[in-house]
Design an enzyme around this catalytic site. Sequence first.
Site, mmCIF file in Angstrom:
data_model
loop_
_atom_site.group_PDB
_atom_site.id
_atom_site.type_symbol
_atom_site.label_atom_id
_atom_site.label_comp_id
_atom_site.label_asym_id
_atom_site.label_seq_id
_atom_site.Cartn_x
_atom_site.Cartn_y
_atom_site.Cartn_z
ATOM 1 N N HIS A 1 32.634 40.624 36.593
ATOM 2 C CA HIS A 1 32.311 39.343 35.953
ATOM 3 C C HIS A 1 31.204 39.515 34.918
ATOM 4 O O HIS A 1 31.192 38.843 33.893
ATOM 5 C CB HIS A 1 31.888 38.320 37.013
ATOM 6 C CG HIS A 1 32.986 37.973 37.973
ATOM 7 N ND1 HIS A 1 33.447 36.698 38.156
ATOM 8 C CD2 HIS A 1 33.736 38.762 38.776
ATOM 9 C CE1 HIS A 1 34.425 36.706 39.050
ATOM 10 N NE2 HIS A 1 34.615 37.948 39.449
ATOM 11 N N ASP B 1 30.813 30.781 35.647
ATOM 12 C CA ASP B 1 31.826 31.470 36.438
ATOM 13 C C ASP B 1 32.538 30.485 37.362
ATOM 14 O O ASP B 1 31.942 29.497 37.818
ATOM 15 C CB ASP B 1 31.116 32.523 37.295
ATOM 16 C CG ASP B 1 32.024 33.659 37.684
ATOM 17 O OD1 ASP B 1 31.886 34.732 37.091
ATOM 18 O OD2 ASP B 1 32.879 33.465 38.584
ATOM 19 N N ALA C 1 33.297 55.627 37.470
ATOM 20 C CA ALA C 1 34.000 56.445 36.479
ATOM 21 C C ALA C 1 33.883 55.825 35.088
ATOM 22 O O ALA C 1 33.784 54.611 34.966
ATOM 23 C CB ALA C 1 35.469 56.540 36.859
ATOM 24 N N GLN D 1 35.777 54.495 33.035
ATOM 25 C CA GLN D 1 37.191 54.077 33.085
ATOM 26 C C GLN D 1 37.849 53.904 31.722
ATOM 27 O O GLN D 1 38.956 54.372 31.488
ATOM 28 C CB GLN D 1 37.317 52.777 33.887
ATOM 29 C CG GLN D 1 38.723 52.201 33.884
ATOM 30 C CD GLN D 1 38.969 51.246 35.012
ATOM 31 O OE1 GLN D 1 38.621 51.530 36.166
ATOM 32 N NE2 GLN D 1 39.562 50.116 34.722
ATOM 33 N N ASN E 1 40.268 42.833 34.425
ATOM 34 C CA ASN E 1 39.654 43.740 33.440
ATOM 35 C C ASN E 1 40.430 45.054 33.381
ATOM 36 O O ASN E 1 40.764 45.542 32.293
ATOM 37 C CB ASN E 1 38.195 44.020 33.787
ATOM 38 C CG ASN E 1 37.342 42.771 33.701
ATOM 39 O OD1 ASN E 1 37.192 42.177 32.645
ATOM 40 N ND2 ASN E 1 36.799 42.354 34.826
ATOM 41 N N SER E 2 40.715 45.614 34.543
ATOM 42 C CA SER E 2 41.448 46.889 34.573
ATOM 43 C C SER E 2 42.831 46.733 33.957
ATOM 44 O O SER E 2 43.288 47.600 33.194
ATOM 45 C CB SER E 2 41.584 47.389 36.016
ATOM 46 O OG SER E 2 40.315 47.725 36.530
HETATM 47 N N1 UDP Z 1 34.932 50.083 36.128
HETATM 48 C C1 UDP Z 1 34.445 51.253 35.576
HETATM 49 N N2 UDP Z 1 34.320 52.348 36.383
HETATM 50 C C2 UDP Z 1 34.658 52.330 37.710
HETATM 51 C C3 UDP Z 1 35.184 51.121 38.259
HETATM 52 C C4 UDP Z 1 35.309 50.028 37.431
HETATM 53 O O1 UDP Z 1 34.122 51.316 34.391
HETATM 54 O O2 UDP Z 1 34.533 53.356 38.375
HETATM 55 C C5 UDP Z 1 35.036 48.883 35.282
HETATM 56 C C6 UDP Z 1 36.441 48.670 34.803
HETATM 57 O O3 UDP Z 1 36.664 49.369 33.592
HETATM 58 C C7 UDP Z 1 36.496 47.161 34.650
HETATM 59 C C8 UDP Z 1 35.573 46.646 35.748
HETATM 60 O O4 UDP Z 1 34.713 47.737 36.055
HETATM 61 O O5 UDP Z 1 35.984 46.776 33.407
HETATM 62 C C9 UDP Z 1 36.296 46.215 37.009
HETATM 63 O O6 UDP Z 1 36.844 44.951 36.823
HETATM 64 P P1 UDP Z 1 38.244 44.507 37.411
HETATM 65 O O7 UDP Z 1 38.491 43.100 36.975
HETATM 66 O O8 UDP Z 1 39.295 45.469 37.047
HETATM 67 O O9 UDP Z 1 38.103 44.611 38.980
HETATM 68 P P2 UDP Z 1 37.017 44.094 40.041
HETATM 69 O O10 UDP Z 1 35.978 45.130 40.096
HETATM 70 O O11 UDP Z 1 36.495 42.766 39.542
HETATM 71 O O12 UDP Z 1 37.821 43.977 41.296
#
Ligand code: UDP
Length: 491
Positions: free
Chosen positions: A19, A125, A353, A355, A374-375
Amino acid sequence: NKTDEQLHIFFLPLMAQGHLIPAIDMAKLFSSRGLKSTIVTTSLFAPFLSKSLPTSDTQIDILTIKLPTAEVGLPEDVEGVHMAKTPDMQNKFFRSCGLLGPQIVDILEQRRRRRHRLPDCLVADMFFPWATDVAAKFGIPCILFHGTSYFALCAALCVFLHEPYKNVSSDSEPFMIPNFPDEIELTRSRVADFVKNDDGSVLATWYKESKKMEARNYGVLVNSFYELEPRYADHYTEVLGKKAWHIGPLFLYEKEAEQRACRGMETSINQHECLKWLDSKEGDSVVYVSFGSVANFADDQLMEIAAGLEASGQQFIWVVKKEKREGVVREEWLPEGFEERMEGRGLIIRGWAPQLMILEHEAVGGFVTHCGWNSTLESVCSGVPMVSWPVSAEQFYNEKLVTRVLRIGVEVGAKKWKRLVGDFVKREAVEKAVRNVMEGEEAEEMRSRAKRFAEMARRAVEEGGSSVSDLDALFEDLRSQRAARDSTKKN
Ligand code: UDP
Protein backbone atom coordinates in the site's frame (compact mmCIF):
# COMPACT_ATOMS: atom_id res chain seq x y z
CA ASN A 1 1.82 33.17 -3.53
CA LYS A 2 2.79 29.65 -4.62
CA THR A 3 1.53 27.78 -1.53
CA ASP A 4 -1.83 29.44 -1.93
CA GLU A 5 -2.21 28.09 -5.42
CA GLN A 6 -0.56 24.74 -5.00
CA LEU A 7 -2.82 21.75 -4.43
CA HIS A 8 -1.90 19.79 -1.33
CA ILE A 9 -2.82 16.11 -0.91
CA PHE A 10 -2.74 14.05 2.29
CA PHE A 11 -2.05 10.35 1.70
CA LEU A 12 -3.21 7.88 4.31
CA PRO A 13 -1.92 4.47 3.17
CA LEU A 14 -2.21 1.27 5.18
CA MET A 15 1.07 0.40 6.91
CA ALA A 16 2.05 -2.31 4.44
CA GLN A 17 4.56 -2.32 1.59
CA GLY A 18 1.91 -3.14 -1.02
CA HIS A 19 0.00 0.00 0.00
CA LEU A 20 2.89 2.35 0.78
CA ILE A 21 4.73 1.70 -2.47
CA PRO A 22 1.90 3.02 -4.69
CA ALA A 23 1.33 5.91 -2.25
CA ILE A 24 4.98 6.94 -2.65
CA ASP A 25 4.67 6.59 -6.41
CA MET A 26 1.60 8.83 -6.35
CA ALA A 27 3.25 11.46 -4.16
CA LYS A 28 6.27 11.57 -6.48
CA LEU A 29 4.07 11.75 -9.54
CA PHE A 30 1.97 14.54 -8.03
CA SER A 31 5.12 16.40 -7.03
CA SER A 32 6.47 16.15 -10.57
CA ARG A 33 3.30 17.93 -11.67
CA GLY A 34 3.61 20.74 -9.13
CA LEU A 35 1.50 19.44 -6.24
CA LYS A 36 2.45 19.15 -2.61
CA SER A 37 1.97 15.85 -0.76
CA THR A 38 2.05 14.67 2.82
CA ILE A 39 2.31 10.94 3.50
CA VAL A 40 1.06 9.87 6.91
CA THR A 41 2.48 6.66 8.38
CA THR A 42 3.96 5.00 11.48
CA SER A 43 7.56 5.61 12.54
CA LEU A 44 8.52 2.08 11.44
CA PHE A 45 8.01 3.09 7.82
CA ALA A 46 9.40 6.64 8.02
CA PRO A 47 12.99 5.57 7.15
CA PHE A 48 11.66 3.45 4.30
CA LEU A 49 9.77 6.47 3.01
CA SER A 50 12.76 8.78 3.34
CA LYS A 51 14.86 6.31 1.38
CA SER A 52 12.27 6.19 -1.37
CA LEU A 53 12.08 9.94 -1.76
CA PRO A 54 14.77 12.03 -3.44
CA THR A 55 16.23 14.53 -0.92
CA SER A 56 15.86 17.20 -3.57
CA ASP A 57 12.09 16.79 -3.44
CA THR A 58 10.82 19.36 -0.98
CA GLN A 59 7.22 18.92 -2.04
CA ILE A 60 6.70 15.69 -0.14
CA ASP A 61 6.45 15.61 3.67
CA ILE A 62 6.28 12.62 5.95
CA LEU A 63 4.10 12.84 9.04
CA THR A 64 4.31 10.09 11.63
CA ILE A 65 1.44 8.85 13.72
CA LYS A 66 1.36 6.28 16.50
CA LEU A 67 -0.63 3.11 15.96
CA PRO A 68 -2.73 2.57 19.11
CA THR A 69 -1.29 -0.89 19.77
CA ALA A 70 -1.76 -0.97 23.55
CA GLU A 71 -5.50 -0.29 23.22
CA VAL A 72 -5.99 -3.53 21.27
CA GLY A 73 -3.42 -5.70 23.03
CA LEU A 74 -0.76 -5.72 20.33
CA PRO A 75 2.97 -5.56 21.10
CA GLU A 76 4.16 -2.00 20.62
CA ASP A 77 6.55 -2.81 17.79
CA VAL A 78 3.86 -4.24 15.51
CA GLU A 79 3.54 -1.19 13.32
CA GLY A 80 3.15 -2.87 9.95
CA VAL A 81 0.77 -5.52 8.70
CA HIS A 82 3.65 -7.83 7.76
CA MET A 83 4.57 -8.04 11.45
CA ALA A 84 1.16 -9.37 12.41
CA LYS A 85 1.97 -12.98 11.68
CA THR A 86 -1.21 -14.73 12.86
CA PRO A 87 -4.87 -14.09 11.99
CA ASP A 88 -5.44 -13.00 15.61
CA MET A 89 -2.65 -10.45 15.42
CA GLN A 90 -3.93 -9.27 12.06
CA ASN A 91 -7.38 -8.73 13.57
CA LYS A 92 -5.87 -6.65 16.34
CA PHE A 93 -3.80 -4.74 13.83
CA PHE A 94 -6.86 -3.82 11.80
CA ARG A 95 -8.82 -2.94 14.93
CA SER A 96 -6.00 -0.60 15.86
CA CYS A 97 -6.14 0.98 12.38
CA GLY A 98 -9.79 1.71 13.07
CA LEU A 99 -8.72 3.91 16.00
CA LEU A 100 -6.45 6.24 14.01
CA GLY A 101 -9.12 8.78 13.08
CA PRO A 102 -8.72 11.11 16.10
CA GLN A 103 -4.99 11.54 15.39
CA ILE A 104 -5.74 12.75 11.87
CA VAL A 105 -8.43 15.08 13.25
CA ASP A 106 -5.81 16.51 15.64
CA ILE A 107 -3.34 17.07 12.81
CA LEU A 108 -5.93 18.90 10.74
CA GLU A 109 -7.19 20.91 13.74
CA GLN A 110 -3.64 22.04 14.39
CA ARG A 111 -3.23 23.20 10.82
CA ARG A 112 -6.42 25.16 11.11
CA ARG A 113 -5.39 26.74 14.40
CA ARG A 114 -2.06 27.78 12.91
CA ARG A 115 -3.91 29.20 9.92
CA HIS A 116 -2.18 26.77 7.55
CA ARG A 117 -4.21 25.80 4.56
CA LEU A 118 -6.05 22.52 4.99
CA PRO A 119 -5.13 19.84 2.45
CA ASP A 120 -7.30 19.84 -0.66
CA CYS A 121 -8.06 16.18 -0.37
CA LEU A 122 -7.47 13.06 1.73
CA VAL A 123 -6.44 10.05 -0.33
CA ALA A 124 -7.34 7.30 2.10
CA ASP A 125 -6.73 3.58 2.08
CA MET A 126 -9.74 1.27 2.01
CA PHE A 127 -8.61 0.09 5.47
CA PHE A 128 -9.41 3.53 6.93
CA PRO A 129 -13.16 3.98 6.41
CA TRP A 130 -13.22 6.64 9.16
CA ALA A 131 -11.41 8.98 6.75
CA THR A 132 -14.68 9.86 4.99
CA ASP A 133 -16.09 11.39 8.18
CA VAL A 134 -12.81 13.10 9.03
CA ALA A 135 -12.68 14.74 5.59
CA ALA A 136 -16.36 15.74 5.85
CA LYS A 137 -15.70 17.36 9.24
CA PHE A 138 -13.20 19.67 7.56
CA GLY A 139 -15.23 20.14 4.39
CA ILE A 140 -12.65 18.56 2.10
CA PRO A 141 -13.10 15.65 -0.33
CA CYS A 142 -11.99 12.14 0.56
CA ILE A 143 -10.82 9.94 -2.27
CA LEU A 144 -10.43 6.24 -1.78
CA PHE A 145 -7.29 4.46 -2.87
CA HIS A 146 -8.04 0.80 -3.26
CA GLY A 147 -4.81 -0.35 -4.84
CA THR A 148 -6.51 -2.92 -7.02
CA SER A 149 -7.88 -3.47 -10.52
CA TYR A 150 -11.19 -2.18 -11.90
CA PHE A 151 -12.06 -5.82 -12.40
CA ALA A 152 -11.64 -6.59 -8.69
CA LEU A 153 -13.47 -3.40 -7.70
CA CYS A 154 -16.44 -4.42 -9.85
CA ALA A 155 -16.35 -8.04 -8.72
CA ALA A 156 -16.12 -7.15 -5.04
CA LEU A 157 -19.01 -4.72 -5.29
CA CYS A 158 -21.24 -7.10 -7.28
CA VAL A 159 -20.56 -9.97 -4.89
CA PHE A 160 -21.16 -7.68 -1.90
CA LEU A 161 -24.44 -6.32 -3.26
CA HIS A 162 -25.94 -9.55 -4.64
CA GLU A 163 -24.47 -12.16 -2.26
CA PRO A 164 -24.46 -14.92 -4.92
CA TYR A 165 -22.54 -17.27 -2.59
CA LYS A 166 -25.75 -17.62 -0.58
CA ASN A 167 -27.49 -19.40 -3.46
CA VAL A 168 -25.15 -22.39 -3.68
CA SER A 169 -25.28 -25.52 -1.59
CA SER A 170 -21.57 -26.16 -1.22
CA ASP A 171 -18.25 -24.35 -1.13
CA SER A 172 -17.28 -25.80 -4.50
CA GLU A 173 -20.52 -25.28 -6.45
CA PRO A 174 -19.80 -22.65 -9.09
CA PHE A 175 -21.82 -19.48 -9.57
CA MET A 176 -21.45 -16.53 -11.93
CA ILE A 177 -20.51 -13.09 -10.67
CA PRO A 178 -23.84 -11.24 -11.03
CA ASN A 179 -24.34 -8.02 -13.00
CA PHE A 180 -20.97 -8.48 -14.66
CA PRO A 181 -19.65 -7.71 -18.16
CA ASP A 182 -18.24 -11.24 -18.72
CA GLU A 183 -19.37 -14.65 -17.56
CA ILE A 184 -16.94 -15.26 -14.73
CA GLU A 185 -17.31 -18.32 -12.54
CA LEU A 186 -16.51 -18.27 -8.88
CA THR A 187 -17.02 -20.54 -5.86
CA ARG A 188 -17.85 -19.75 -2.26
CA SER A 189 -14.45 -21.06 -1.13
CA ARG A 190 -12.79 -18.29 -3.15
CA VAL A 191 -14.81 -15.52 -1.49
CA ALA A 192 -13.12 -13.83 1.48
CA ASP A 193 -14.26 -14.93 4.95
CA PHE A 194 -15.01 -11.36 5.93
CA VAL A 195 -17.40 -11.01 3.00
CA LYS A 196 -19.43 -14.19 3.45
CA ASN A 197 -19.34 -14.58 7.25
CA ASP A 198 -21.50 -11.91 8.76
CA ASP A 199 -20.17 -12.75 12.21
CA GLY A 200 -19.39 -9.35 13.66
CA SER A 201 -15.65 -10.07 13.45
CA VAL A 202 -13.21 -7.17 13.09
CA LEU A 203 -12.75 -7.72 9.38
CA ALA A 204 -16.44 -8.36 8.62
CA THR A 205 -17.31 -5.09 10.35
CA TRP A 206 -14.48 -3.25 8.63
CA TYR A 207 -15.55 -4.60 5.23
CA LYS A 208 -19.08 -3.28 5.61
CA GLU A 209 -17.70 0.09 6.67
CA SER A 210 -15.32 0.16 3.72
CA LYS A 211 -18.18 -0.51 1.32
CA LYS A 212 -20.11 2.37 2.89
CA MET A 213 -17.00 4.45 2.44
CA GLU A 214 -16.85 3.49 -1.22
CA ALA A 215 -20.44 4.70 -1.59
CA ARG A 216 -19.92 7.99 0.24
CA ASN A 217 -16.52 9.24 -0.79
CA TYR A 218 -15.76 11.66 -3.57
CA GLY A 219 -14.27 9.05 -5.88
CA VAL A 220 -11.74 6.27 -6.28
CA LEU A 221 -8.18 6.37 -7.55
CA VAL A 222 -7.28 3.24 -9.48
CA ASN A 223 -3.75 2.01 -10.12
CA SER A 224 -4.57 0.62 -13.54
CA PHE A 225 -4.85 1.87 -17.10
CA TYR A 226 -7.91 2.05 -19.28
CA GLU A 227 -6.68 -0.12 -22.16
CA LEU A 228 -6.06 -3.08 -19.85
CA GLU A 229 -9.64 -3.46 -18.69
CA PRO A 230 -11.85 -1.01 -20.59
CA ARG A 231 -15.11 -2.92 -20.05
CA TYR A 232 -14.52 -2.98 -16.30
CA ALA A 233 -13.46 0.65 -16.10
CA ASP A 234 -16.69 1.55 -17.89
CA HIS A 235 -18.75 -0.84 -15.80
CA TYR A 236 -17.45 0.62 -12.55
CA THR A 237 -18.22 4.18 -13.54
CA GLU A 238 -21.25 3.84 -15.83
CA VAL A 239 -23.16 0.86 -14.45
CA LEU A 240 -22.08 0.83 -10.83
CA GLY A 241 -22.09 4.63 -10.83
CA LYS A 242 -18.73 5.35 -9.20
CA LYS A 243 -16.50 8.29 -9.88
CA ALA A 244 -13.02 6.96 -10.62
CA TRP A 245 -9.72 8.05 -12.11
CA HIS A 246 -7.29 5.52 -13.58
CA ILE A 247 -3.80 6.93 -13.19
CA GLY A 248 -1.54 3.85 -13.37
CA PRO A 249 0.58 1.87 -13.68
CA LEU A 250 2.08 4.15 -11.05
CA PHE A 251 5.53 2.55 -10.94
CA LEU A 252 6.04 3.30 -14.63
CA TYR A 253 6.44 7.00 -13.82
CA GLU A 254 9.48 6.20 -11.65
CA LYS A 255 12.54 6.50 -13.84
CA GLU A 256 15.34 6.13 -11.31
CA ALA A 257 16.88 2.65 -11.73
CA GLU A 258 17.83 2.05 -8.09
CA GLN A 259 14.36 3.02 -6.86
CA ARG A 260 12.71 0.89 -9.49
CA ALA A 261 14.77 -2.09 -8.44
CA CYS A 262 14.19 -2.19 -4.71
CA ARG A 263 11.19 0.08 -4.04
CA GLY A 264 12.95 1.75 -1.10
CA MET A 265 13.75 -1.51 0.69
CA GLU A 266 17.16 -2.99 1.27
CA THR A 267 17.35 -6.00 -1.06
CA SER A 268 18.54 -9.28 0.40
CA ILE A 269 20.67 -10.00 -2.64
CA ASN A 270 23.31 -7.83 -4.21
CA GLN A 271 21.54 -6.34 -7.23
CA HIS A 272 24.59 -6.60 -9.47
CA GLU A 273 25.00 -10.27 -8.64
CA CYS A 274 21.36 -10.84 -9.36
CA LEU A 275 21.70 -9.04 -12.70
CA LYS A 276 24.85 -10.99 -13.54
CA TRP A 277 23.02 -14.24 -12.86
CA LEU A 278 20.12 -13.15 -15.08
CA ASP A 279 22.46 -11.84 -17.80
CA SER A 280 23.96 -15.31 -18.10
CA LYS A 281 20.55 -16.79 -19.01
CA GLU A 282 18.74 -16.90 -22.33
CA GLY A 283 15.63 -14.82 -23.01
CA ASP A 284 12.38 -16.03 -21.41
CA SER A 285 14.14 -18.97 -19.77
CA VAL A 286 13.71 -18.15 -16.06
CA VAL A 287 10.54 -18.32 -13.98
CA TYR A 288 10.27 -15.86 -11.06
CA VAL A 289 8.42 -17.13 -7.98
CA SER A 290 7.28 -14.71 -5.26
CA PHE A 291 4.18 -14.15 -3.16
CA GLY A 292 4.38 -10.51 -2.09
CA SER A 293 5.04 -9.04 1.32
CA VAL A 294 2.26 -10.52 3.47
CA ALA A 295 1.54 -14.16 2.50
CA ASN A 296 3.48 -16.54 4.71
CA PHE A 297 3.46 -20.16 3.54
CA ALA A 298 4.00 -23.04 5.95
CA ASP A 299 7.11 -25.20 5.64
CA ASP A 300 5.27 -28.13 4.02
CA GLN A 301 3.99 -25.80 1.29
CA LEU A 302 7.46 -24.43 0.63
CA MET A 303 8.66 -28.02 0.34
CA GLU A 304 6.05 -28.68 -2.38
CA ILE A 305 7.11 -25.55 -4.26
CA ALA A 306 10.75 -26.65 -4.17
CA ALA A 307 9.90 -30.12 -5.41
CA GLY A 308 7.60 -28.73 -8.12
CA LEU A 309 10.23 -26.31 -9.36
CA GLU A 310 12.85 -29.04 -9.44
CA ALA A 311 10.59 -31.41 -11.36
CA SER A 312 9.61 -28.70 -13.86
CA GLY A 313 13.17 -28.65 -15.20
CA GLN A 314 12.94 -24.85 -15.46
CA GLN A 315 15.42 -22.25 -14.27
CA PHE A 316 14.02 -20.10 -11.48
CA ILE A 317 14.42 -17.29 -8.97
CA TRP A 318 12.42 -18.04 -5.84
CA VAL A 319 11.81 -15.49 -3.08
CA VAL A 320 11.26 -16.98 0.38
CA LYS A 321 10.70 -15.04 3.58
CA LYS A 322 13.18 -17.09 5.59
CA GLU A 323 16.53 -16.22 7.11
CA LYS A 324 19.57 -18.26 6.15
CA ARG A 325 20.50 -20.38 9.15
CA GLU A 326 24.27 -20.80 9.00
CA GLY A 327 25.67 -24.18 9.94
CA VAL A 328 22.31 -25.92 9.67
CA VAL A 329 22.60 -29.09 7.58
CA ARG A 330 19.04 -29.11 6.37
CA GLU A 331 16.35 -26.47 6.61
CA GLU A 332 12.93 -28.05 7.23
CA TRP A 333 11.32 -26.28 4.32
CA LEU A 334 13.81 -27.42 1.69
CA PRO A 335 14.36 -30.91 0.28
CA GLU A 336 17.73 -32.41 1.16
CA GLY A 337 20.57 -31.07 -1.00
CA PHE A 338 18.19 -28.82 -2.96
CA GLU A 339 20.37 -25.74 -3.23
CA GLU A 340 23.43 -27.76 -4.24
CA ARG A 341 21.48 -29.60 -6.92
CA MET A 342 19.98 -26.38 -8.20
CA GLU A 343 23.31 -24.54 -8.35
CA GLY A 344 23.34 -22.48 -11.55
CA ARG A 345 19.77 -23.41 -12.35
CA GLY A 346 17.88 -21.89 -9.47
CA LEU A 347 18.45 -18.93 -7.18
CA ILE A 348 16.75 -18.56 -3.80
CA ILE A 349 16.43 -15.04 -2.43
CA ARG A 350 15.75 -15.05 1.31
CA GLY A 351 13.99 -11.83 2.21
CA TRP A 352 13.37 -8.86 -0.10
CA ALA A 353 14.00 -9.21 -3.84
CA PRO A 354 14.50 -6.47 -6.43
CA GLN A 355 11.25 -7.66 -8.00
CA LEU A 356 10.74 -5.05 -10.67
CA MET A 357 14.34 -5.35 -11.86
CA ILE A 358 13.93 -9.13 -12.11
CA LEU A 359 10.58 -9.01 -13.90
CA GLU A 360 11.85 -6.47 -16.40
CA HIS A 361 14.91 -8.56 -17.26
CA GLU A 362 14.58 -10.27 -20.61
CA ALA A 363 15.66 -13.62 -19.17
CA VAL A 364 12.45 -13.81 -17.14
CA GLY A 365 9.62 -15.48 -19.04
CA GLY A 366 7.09 -16.37 -16.32
CA PHE A 367 5.97 -15.30 -12.84
CA VAL A 368 4.39 -17.51 -10.19
CA THR A 369 2.46 -14.90 -8.22
CA HIS A 370 -0.14 -14.57 -5.48
CA CYS A 371 -1.88 -12.02 -7.73
CA GLY A 372 -1.43 -9.08 -5.39
CA TRP A 373 -2.35 -6.19 -7.63
CA ASN A 374 1.09 -4.54 -7.60
CA SER A 375 2.78 -7.79 -8.59
CA THR A 376 0.16 -8.51 -11.24
CA LEU A 377 0.54 -5.09 -12.79
CA GLU A 378 4.34 -5.32 -12.67
CA SER A 379 4.13 -8.61 -14.52
CA VAL A 380 1.76 -7.20 -17.15
CA CYS A 381 4.02 -4.21 -17.73
CA SER A 382 7.06 -6.44 -18.09
CA GLY A 383 5.26 -8.57 -20.68
CA VAL A 384 5.54 -11.65 -18.46
CA PRO A 385 2.73 -14.26 -18.30
CA MET A 386 1.76 -15.62 -14.90
CA VAL A 387 0.97 -18.72 -12.90
CA SER A 388 -1.79 -17.46 -10.63
CA TRP A 389 -1.68 -18.65 -7.03
CA PRO A 390 -4.08 -16.45 -5.07
CA VAL A 391 -3.96 -16.60 -1.28
CA SER A 392 -6.35 -14.04 0.21
CA ALA A 393 -7.49 -10.39 -0.02
CA GLU A 394 -8.94 -9.73 -3.52
CA GLN A 395 -6.36 -11.97 -5.18
CA PHE A 396 -8.91 -14.52 -6.44
CA TYR A 397 -10.55 -11.76 -8.49
CA ASN A 398 -7.23 -10.65 -9.97
CA GLU A 399 -6.61 -14.28 -10.91
CA LYS A 400 -9.78 -14.31 -13.01
CA LEU A 401 -8.79 -11.08 -14.72
CA VAL A 402 -5.39 -12.53 -15.59
CA THR A 403 -6.48 -15.99 -16.72
CA ARG A 404 -10.00 -15.47 -18.12
CA VAL A 405 -10.15 -11.91 -19.38
CA LEU A 406 -6.58 -10.98 -20.34
CA ARG A 407 -5.61 -14.62 -21.00
CA ILE A 408 -2.04 -14.12 -19.88
CA GLY A 409 -1.87 -16.70 -17.14
CA VAL A 410 -2.61 -20.24 -15.99
CA GLU A 411 -4.12 -21.18 -12.66
CA VAL A 412 -2.07 -23.31 -10.27
CA GLY A 413 -5.34 -24.54 -8.76
CA ALA A 414 -5.53 -22.77 -5.38
CA LYS A 415 -9.24 -22.93 -4.58
CA LYS A 416 -9.61 -21.66 -1.02
CA TRP A 417 -9.30 -18.12 0.28
CA LYS A 418 -7.15 -18.50 3.38
CA ARG A 419 -5.43 -15.64 5.16
CA LEU A 420 -1.61 -15.73 5.20
CA VAL A 421 -1.11 -19.42 4.39
CA GLY A 422 -3.37 -20.00 1.38
CA ASP A 423 -4.83 -23.23 0.04
CA PHE A 424 -2.42 -26.17 -0.06
CA VAL A 425 -1.09 -26.85 -3.55
CA LYS A 426 0.72 -30.07 -4.41
CA ARG A 427 4.07 -30.35 -6.18
CA GLU A 428 2.54 -31.91 -9.31
CA ALA A 429 0.29 -28.87 -9.78
CA VAL A 430 3.25 -26.53 -9.34
CA GLU A 431 5.30 -28.47 -11.86
CA LYS A 432 2.49 -28.56 -14.44
CA ALA A 433 1.60 -24.87 -14.14
CA VAL A 434 5.25 -23.81 -14.35
CA ARG A 435 5.76 -25.89 -17.47
CA ASN A 436 2.58 -24.46 -19.00
CA VAL A 437 3.68 -20.87 -18.49
CA MET A 438 7.22 -21.47 -19.75
CA GLU A 439 6.98 -24.04 -22.57
CA GLY A 440 4.92 -24.54 -25.70
CA GLU A 441 2.72 -22.64 -28.08
CA GLU A 442 0.18 -21.46 -25.53
CA ALA A 443 2.95 -19.98 -23.39
CA GLU A 444 4.24 -18.10 -26.43
CA GLU A 445 0.75 -16.76 -27.17
CA MET A 446 0.30 -15.61 -23.59
CA ARG A 447 3.71 -13.97 -23.71
CA SER A 448 2.97 -12.03 -26.86
CA ARG A 449 -0.41 -10.89 -25.48
CA ALA A 450 1.34 -9.76 -22.28
CA LYS A 451 3.90 -7.84 -24.33
CA ARG A 452 1.10 -6.02 -26.15
CA PHE A 453 -0.41 -4.96 -22.81
CA ALA A 454 3.04 -3.82 -21.66
CA GLU A 455 3.26 -1.58 -24.71
CA MET A 456 -0.22 -0.15 -24.03
CA ALA A 457 0.79 0.54 -20.42
CA ARG A 458 3.79 2.53 -21.52
CA ARG A 459 1.65 4.65 -23.83
CA ALA A 460 -0.93 5.25 -21.07
CA VAL A 461 1.62 7.08 -18.90
CA GLU A 462 3.06 9.24 -21.68
CA GLU A 463 1.85 12.82 -22.17
CA GLY A 464 -1.57 12.57 -23.80
CA GLY A 465 -1.94 8.94 -22.71
CA SER A 466 -5.12 7.73 -21.01
CA SER A 467 -3.68 7.73 -17.48
CA VAL A 468 -2.03 11.14 -17.76
CA SER A 469 -5.28 12.58 -19.12
CA ASP A 470 -7.19 11.18 -16.16
CA LEU A 471 -4.56 12.58 -13.82
CA ASP A 472 -5.09 16.04 -15.31
CA ALA A 473 -8.85 15.58 -14.96
CA LEU A 474 -8.38 14.72 -11.28
CA PHE A 475 -6.30 17.83 -10.61
CA GLU A 476 -8.80 19.97 -12.50
CA ASP A 477 -11.57 18.54 -10.38
CA LEU A 478 -9.70 19.20 -7.14
CA ARG A 479 -8.96 22.77 -8.24
CA SER A 480 -12.60 23.49 -8.92
CA GLN A 481 -13.58 21.91 -5.58
CA ARG A 482 -11.12 24.21 -3.89
CA ALA A 483 -12.43 27.26 -5.74
CA ALA A 484 -15.95 26.36 -4.64
CA ARG A 485 -14.79 26.03 -1.00
CA ASP A 486 -12.97 29.34 -1.15
CA SER A 487 -15.95 31.16 -2.58
CA THR A 488 -18.30 29.73 0.10
CA LYS A 489 -15.85 30.94 2.74
CA LYS A 490 -15.83 34.45 1.29
CA ASN A 491 -19.62 34.70 1.08
N1 UDP B 1 8.13 -6.58 -3.59
C1 UDP B 1 9.48 -6.46 -3.86
N2 UDP B 1 10.32 -7.44 -3.40
C2 UDP B 1 9.86 -8.53 -2.69
C3 UDP B 1 8.46 -8.64 -2.45
C4 UDP B 1 7.63 -7.65 -2.92
O1 UDP B 1 9.93 -5.51 -4.48
O2 UDP B 1 10.67 -9.38 -2.32
C5 UDP B 1 7.22 -5.51 -4.05
C6 UDP B 1 6.51 -5.90 -5.31
O3 UDP B 1 7.28 -5.53 -6.44
C7 UDP B 1 5.21 -5.13 -5.19
C8 UDP B 1 4.94 -5.10 -3.69
O4 UDP B 1 6.20 -5.32 -3.08
O5 UDP B 1 5.37 -3.82 -5.64
C9 UDP B 1 3.97 -6.17 -3.22
O6 UDP B 1 2.67 -5.78 -3.50
P1 UDP B 1 1.53 -6.77 -3.97
O7 UDP B 1 0.29 -5.97 -4.20
O8 UDP B 1 1.98 -7.58 -5.12
O9 UDP B 1 1.35 -7.80 -2.79
P2 UDP B 1 1.16 -7.66 -1.20
O10 UDP B 1 2.51 -7.58 -0.63
O11 UDP B 1 0.34 -6.41 -0.96
O12 UDP B 1 0.43 -8.91 -0.85
